[in-house]
Structures are given as C-alpha cells and as structure tokens.
Design an enzyme around this catalytic site. Structure first.
Site, PDB file in Angstrom:
ATOM      1  N   ASN A 243       3.287  -2.473   2.932  1.00 24.94           N
ATOM      2  CA  ASN A 243       2.607  -3.215   3.679  1.00 24.94           C
ATOM      3  C   ASN A 243       2.532  -4.717   3.536  1.00 24.94           C
ATOM      4  OD1 ASN A 243       2.912  -1.713   6.580  1.00 24.94           O
ATOM      5  ND2 ASN A 243       1.789  -0.288   5.147  1.00 24.94           N
TER       6      ASN A 243
ATOM      7  N   ILE B  97     -15.657  -0.661   5.059  1.00 25.71           N
ATOM      8  CA  ILE B  97     -15.752  -2.093   4.707  1.00 25.71           C
ATOM      9  C   ILE B  97     -17.331  -2.486   5.274  1.00 25.71           C
ATOM     10  CG2 ILE B  97     -15.501  -4.463   6.014  1.00 25.71           C
ATOM     11  CD1 ILE B  97     -13.149  -3.734   4.469  1.00 25.71           C
TER      12      ILE B  97
ATOM     13  N   HIS C  79      -3.448   2.122  10.643  1.00 27.90           N
ATOM     14  CA  HIS C  79      -3.688   3.774  10.111  1.00 27.90           C
ATOM     15  C   HIS C  79      -2.364   4.325  10.565  1.00 27.90           C
ATOM     16  CE1 HIS C  79      -5.960   7.181   9.415  1.00 27.90           C
ATOM     17  NE2 HIS C  79      -5.242   7.629  10.483  1.00 27.90           N
TER      18      HIS C  79
ATOM     19  N   GLU D 151       5.365   1.152  10.496  1.00 25.49           N
ATOM     20  CA  GLU D 151       4.214   0.106  10.088  1.00 25.49           C
ATOM     21  C   GLU D 151       4.835  -1.136   9.454  1.00 25.49           C
ATOM     22  OE1 GLU D 151       1.018   1.728   7.378  1.00 25.49           O
ATOM     23  OE2 GLU D 151       1.958   3.631   8.045  1.00 25.49           O
TER      24      GLU D 151
END
Ligand code: GRF
Length: 191
Positions: A15, A89, A105, A175
């Site tokens: 990605n 995070i 996701h 994605e």
C-alpha cells in the site's frame, strides 16, 4: 508548498508503494517520511528505492512525544497514513494530528476489527464465517483499534471456493485501488 505525508508501516508496504507512486510529482502532496517499527520491514527497502527518508523506530520511540513530534515536524508532516502498521497510535499523536491520521483495514468495519484482528487473521475469520462479501475500510484514527470515523469502504464478492489467501488478494486489490485516492481527497478537504 505541497503537503507532506508520512507513512507508518510494519510490513511489506505494498500500500505504501501505491501511495508513493500516486504522489510522485504530484502538485498537492508528497511522501516525505516512512517510519517502521520493524527494522527488517520491506517497506524500508521501498523507501530507499524511492529515495524517501525511511527509518526504523523502536516501539518506545513511537510512543515518546519528545522523539516523534519533532521528527514529524522536521519533515513538516501534516498527514499520516497507516499502511499495515500494527501498533496502537498513542493519544498524543491523535491530539496532534486531528483528522490527519488515516488507516486502512482489510475488512468491512465494524466487523472483523479490533485488537488482534490484522493480516491473515482477518481473512481467516471471514472465511470461517462463510461470508459472501468482504472489503476494505479507510477510516480516521483515534486511540482505539479500528474505531475512528469511517471515510470510505468498498466491497468484493466472495465465492465458496475462495480460500483465505484468495480473499486476502481480492481485498488487497481494492486497497491498492482506493487508498491513495482517498488520502488525496482528505488532504483536499482539510485545506
Ligand atoms: C493490508 O491488508 C492492510 O489493510 C493491513 O495490512 C496489510 C498491509 O499490506 N492493515 P501492505 O504492507 O501494504 O502490503
């Protein structure tokens, strides 16, 4: 001045690769920094290939505001894209980058999300439940796993012969199709 994107990733970074390519010679933004909590992650090799600053940070460094915030400032980062980054995070980062941290996701949240739901585990669970559809979700990041506001989802039909590996492949294709484009839209919307 173009916007400055940092990518956080723990793995291969396919990605990340798409995002880098999308924003190469792009007037709106570019990828300036790639951070990984895995020293051997292939995403760091990709960074090198593209002559983008790529760094390994320990999990302690990722959690330390006095370390991370100045680093992001040095690269004038105003957008963070998580791409296969497997750590939570910290709150200080969510506060410092409101609506400026995105995650992808590999399932249709709120289903198949949460702690421990990552990578092949997600696709295995989808397979185990005989789902006829899976997909991907791009969402803002808050301090809980996979719980921030959803920005975009896309679906793909599954067939009874689809193994978890085939499901993973189908979802990854989605994605790659959408993440960079959605990042661009969010950056434009934030201007
Ligand atoms: C993707 O499926 C992403 O949704 C998930 O981790 C995987 C990362 O793949 N969070 P890659 O490292 O981008 O190839």
């Amino acid at each position: 001045m173009p916007h400055s994107i940092a990518i956080f990733a723990s793995g291969s970074g396919s990605n990340a690769e798409q995002i880098i390519q999308h924003f190469t010679d792009h007037p709106l933004a570019k990828v300036t920094l790639i951070l990984s909590n895995k020293a051997e992650a292939y995403v760091l090799t990709r960074a090198k290939k593209h002559k983008i600053e790529g760094r390994y940070l320990s999990n302690a460094e990722f959690k330390d505001p006095d370390y991370l915030l100045p680093l992001l400032k040095e690269y004038q980062v105003d957008m963070i894209a998580l791409a296969g980054y497997l750590q939570l995070i910290p709150e200080f980062l969510v506060q410092a980058f409101p609506k400026r941290i995105l995650n992808i996701h590999p399932a249709l949240l709120p289903q198949y999300g949460g702690k421990g739901m990552y990578g092949s585990r997600v696709h295995q669970a989808v397979f185990n439940n005989y789902e006829k559809v899976s997909g991907m979700t791009i969402h803002y990041v808050d301090a809980e796993y996979d719980e921030g506001q959803i920005i975009f989802q896309d679906k793909v039909a599954l067939h009874s012969a689809d193994t978890p590996d085939i499901i993973a492949k189908k979802v990854l294709e989605l994605e790659h199709k959408h993440y960079a484009r959605v990042i661009e839209e969010v950056i434009k919307g934030n201007e």
